[in-house]
Design an enzyme around this catalytic site. Structure first.
Site, short mmCIF file in Angstrom:
data_model
loop_
_atom_site.label_atom_id
_atom_site.label_comp_id
_atom_site.label_asym_id
_atom_site.label_seq_id
_atom_site.Cartn_x
_atom_site.Cartn_y
_atom_site.Cartn_z
N HIS A 86 109.79 54.63 52.08
CA HIS A 86 111.17 55.09 53.00
C HIS A 86 111.95 54.00 53.08
O HIS A 86 111.75 52.83 53.44
CB HIS A 86 110.30 55.56 54.19
CG HIS A 86 109.81 54.57 55.27
ND1 HIS A 86 110.46 53.78 56.22
CD2 HIS A 86 108.42 53.97 55.26
CE1 HIS A 86 109.83 53.14 56.79
NE2 HIS A 86 108.48 52.91 56.17
N ASP A 88 114.41 54.43 55.49
CA ASP A 88 114.91 54.57 56.97
C ASP A 88 114.18 53.50 57.71
O ASP A 88 112.96 52.98 57.17
CB ASP A 88 114.46 55.92 57.64
CG ASP A 88 113.13 56.36 57.96
OD1 ASP A 88 112.25 56.09 56.80
OD2 ASP A 88 112.60 56.86 58.91
N GLU A 152 110.44 58.40 57.83
CA GLU A 152 109.07 58.13 58.14
C GLU A 152 108.82 57.67 59.49
O GLU A 152 108.09 57.87 60.14
CB GLU A 152 108.58 57.00 57.12
CG GLU A 152 107.23 56.47 57.10
CD GLU A 152 106.72 55.63 58.01
OE1 GLU A 152 105.35 55.70 58.32
OE2 GLU A 152 107.44 55.08 58.67
N GLU A 153 110.12 56.93 59.95
CA GLU A 153 109.97 56.33 61.35
C GLU A 153 110.18 57.29 62.54
O GLU A 153 110.09 57.05 63.57
CB GLU A 153 111.07 55.17 61.40
CG GLU A 153 110.70 54.08 60.36
CD GLU A 153 109.63 53.40 60.64
OE1 GLU A 153 108.77 53.41 61.56
OE2 GLU A 153 109.34 52.32 59.80
N ASP A 179 103.39 49.67 52.23
CA ASP A 179 104.10 50.11 53.66
C ASP A 179 102.96 49.58 54.67
O ASP A 179 102.99 49.86 55.76
CB ASP A 179 104.43 51.46 53.76
CG ASP A 179 105.25 51.70 54.96
OD1 ASP A 179 105.92 50.39 55.17
OD2 ASP A 179 105.28 52.83 55.35
N THR A 314 118.75 51.41 96.58
CA THR A 314 117.51 51.95 97.42
C THR A 314 117.38 53.35 97.27
O THR A 314 117.78 54.10 98.17
CB THR A 314 117.72 51.61 98.90
OG1 THR A 314 119.17 51.89 99.41
CG2 THR A 314 117.74 50.19 99.38
N SER A 398 99.95 53.82 61.24
CA SER A 398 99.93 55.12 60.98
C SER A 398 100.98 55.56 59.90
O SER A 398 102.11 55.01 60.04
CB SER A 398 99.90 56.32 61.98
OG SER A 398 99.08 55.85 63.15
#
Lengths: 457, 457
Positions: A86, A88, A152-153, A179, A314, A398
């Site tokens: 990939h 990206d 992929e990301e 990868d 606040t 993954s």
């Protein structure tokens, strides 16, 4: 082979310059402001494949970022390797922690520092250069197909569709991916499994507007406090995940398998020192190797709500939100886990707030059969260049598409990664070792050679 | 008095235009990018005081934002009222929730919408205009001193020093402030007490860099998760605050006092509807009026950590942080409470992370003596213009400097506020009613008149 060595030695500097040029393109897939950059990157990858000698090179549009395809079919009778990668990259923030620009690669102490250097531009590009070497030395022993995607990301949402629509074109005998990481250059390893992923986003809403914490504080539920309470309840005292049914499908490893897994060299002191932590953390009853390899996890990837600017305000915020992802192991199904999470999170929400749970993306876990001919070819290739047989390990990360390849194309995947866990993937100062890059380029032709030979038998 | 009414009627439009001009100055004290704007605002306040007839008007520099001072001494023998207000405002974010620009005031349905309209530009400016009325009608019955600061929203860090260094110049008989709310225009009220404040910022650090949640997830403590667990532990199941010693100094009210307090009209259904919540929340055993008035609270004002951008990023963050403030009641000391919080938060931090706790600012709670001559004068003034004696209530907010006035100047403070809880203080779409603005201008001269008369006796 000597001809490979010679060619690489002769062109090594160009191989590096070409990678640096790719790294200068900020192809951040998660950020729509970079859509033009991903297009530019895809076009650059196409050009490089053509130069390396690939045929039918094409930038294939998808509903998201395009997929670059190219192939070299030398003989239909020979086995075919489908190389996946990939182009990206992850978002670079937090920017202020980078020592040099994430998209201005610099070489320091033998490393290339840049976003995407290891994940995955530096790694998929090794395959393009190894391909060039085999082409230029007329030694390509099998057919090669390249499929380099740009999502992929962000979960490869459109890859599944592409696979479905291109089954013929993608016909192959195995998928080869670089990868992932090795234990170290001294202890080369191959990932035999990957964890799956279920990525969720939750939003807790209290009052319909930000309130003055003095006027309303103490009388109206604070969504930030409630979100903290809900997130805190997702782990028990032993750091087990409390979502009902979460562990039901988890494949338990027997004592022998666990023992084998724990053979991998692991220096806890060095590990803690590298991370700057005094104590490790994790699920009771498992070693660090097991916690990152064979056990599912739940992590808060981001949390925000209320006033986060300079000074003090606040305010009792109207909303608080978090990004929460779970790493899954065989045989957890990411869609089922996403549903279990959603149902549980909605169930534990107190009546004083409203919650919205959205599933970002996910992927199923995967295990590589170590008796597969391609796995053996990868082992021998590494043996040939590292002088050592690789240790089979379970990777914690993954690559959801690996399960997809099996489902859509019926192909097994070999995870021959050359990175290191210390490469700061997804972090500031991502790096990739020059040695890793060159060694990878050197190793890959051997894989193709051994795979072609073994496939004959 | 009729002359007051006539003068106000004649100049009312200008009174409004002058306020709108002030509201256009983004004097956000918490944001250094607005330092020039606070200077501009201070200069504008100075100019208006001069025009209204004040003497010795001066922009007094401090280590932070300047304090504007002005006075009118008509007779040293007469009582002197020190009017306090603040020209700084809260940050306007979240900007996207404003219906119109926070610093582009618009009049809609009888309200002025702008940051600072009610808190506190619209309220302190009533005093400037009431002063003008009395000056122009030659009816000023006592001496007046104005002290309008620019750091109230960030803790008035430099006001204490100013008080210490200007005791002579600030000599007075009472402090008069309009920076609080009334129950409603139909049920005018006066705050007889204010909660104190202790504002903290906490930072939890896990690993020394952002990590890949797949590679390290499950083995390294996630600071966002730990922060959530720590924050969750700050309240117990009954929503009592768990910091040891936190309640030790809390002044308990007896049944009679609590009953009196709960006399104030409160419509829970309307309250929930206005906030858009299905259920209220709070400390077990107390009513909403008590929870916001006489009980201390702990609120998360902001929380952040990890990836909060678009899409997904599978990161295990290095740091997570939160802004946490506590509202205090008599007799809690904000410095002691800040220390208790710090000690407790550091104590509950697990060894797998490091925590940093910083105290932003704070202030002590305050109770107004309802038998004070100035309180009676305020009640009669409101009676005169609203036709109804005001209900004494405990305000939930904090004006830390009220306790400071007592400590440094030995002066009691009267909180004659004309705002409403629905004015969206510190929130998007802050508003102030035109009627509240005009009614306040109408009421204030009566206060001075009655106070001067009663003081004689």
């Amino acid at each position: 082979m000597q001809v490979w060595k010679d060619y690489q030695a002769q062109h090594q500097n160009r191989f590096l310059d070409e990678l640096l040029a790719l790294l200068r393109i900020p192809s951040v897939s998660a950020d729509t402001r970079h859509n033009e950059d991903t297009k530019t990157c895809a076009a650059a990858v196409k050009q490089r494949l053509i130069e390396a000698g690939a045929d039918k090179v094409e930038v294939c549009p998808t509903a998201g970022h395009p997929i670059v395809y190219g192939e070299k079919i030398i003989d239909a009778a020979l086995p075919t390797v489908l190389v996946y990668g990939h182009y990206d990259v992850q978002p670079p923030d937090p920017l202020d922690l980078w020592h040099s620009g994430p998209f201005e690669p610099v070489i320091k102490e033998g490393n290339i520092y840049a976003r995407g250097s290891a994940d995955d531009k530096g790694q998929f590009y090794m395959h393009v250069k190894a391909f060039e070497i085999m082409m230029q030395t007329n030694t390509l022993p099998c057919n090669i197909k390249f499929m380099i995607e740009g999502e992929e990301e962000v979960g490869s949402a459109n890859l599944g569709i592409f696979l479905k629509e291109n089954k013929e074109r993608l016909k192959a005998d195995v998928v080869l991916i670089s990868d992932t990481s090795m234990l170290s250059m001294e202890n080369p390893s191959i990932d035999t499994g990957l964890r799956g992923l279920a990525y969720m986003e939750v939003e807790v809403t209290g009052p319909n507007r930000d309130l003055h914490s003095g006027v309303y504080g103490g009388a109206v539920a604070n969504p930030a406090t409630i979100l903290c309470q809900m997130i805190a309840s997702l782990h028990d005292a032993n750091n087990h995940i409390t979502i009902p049914g979460f562990y039901d499908q988890v494949a338990a490893l027997d004592a022998t398998e666990r023992a084998a897994l724990n053979q991998a060299p692991f220096d806890e002191a060095a590990y803690k020192k590298d991370l700057g932590v005094n104590e490790l953390w994790g699920e009771k009853g498992y070693t660090t190797i097991e916690r990152t390899g064979i056990r599912p996890t739940l992590e808060v990837n981001g949390i925000w709500g209320g006033y986060t600017g300079e000074g003090s305000k606040t305010v009792l915020p109207s909303k608080a939100a978090a990004k929460i992802s779970m790493r899954l192991v065989p045989n957890q199904d990411w869609i089922q886990i996403s549903e279990l999470f959603k149902a549980h999170f909605e169930k534990i929400a107190p009546a004083c707030v409203q919650v919205k749970v959205t599933a970002h993306h996910g992927g199923s876990p995967y295990v590589t059969p170590i008796d597969h001919v391609a796995f053996k070819a990868a082992s021998q290739a590494i043996q040939a260049t590292f002088g050592k047989a690789p240790i089979p390990v379970r990777g914690g990360g993954s690559i959801p598409i690996v399960a997809l390849f099996e489902k859509e194309l019926g192909l097994k995947t070999i995870l021959m990664g050359f990175g290191l866990d210390s490469d700061n993937l997804h972090s500031p100062n991502e790096k990739y070792g020059l040695e890793n890059y060159y060694k990878g380029i050197e190793t890959i032709p051997y894989f193709h050679q051994y795979f072609a030979e073994m496939s004959k038998k």
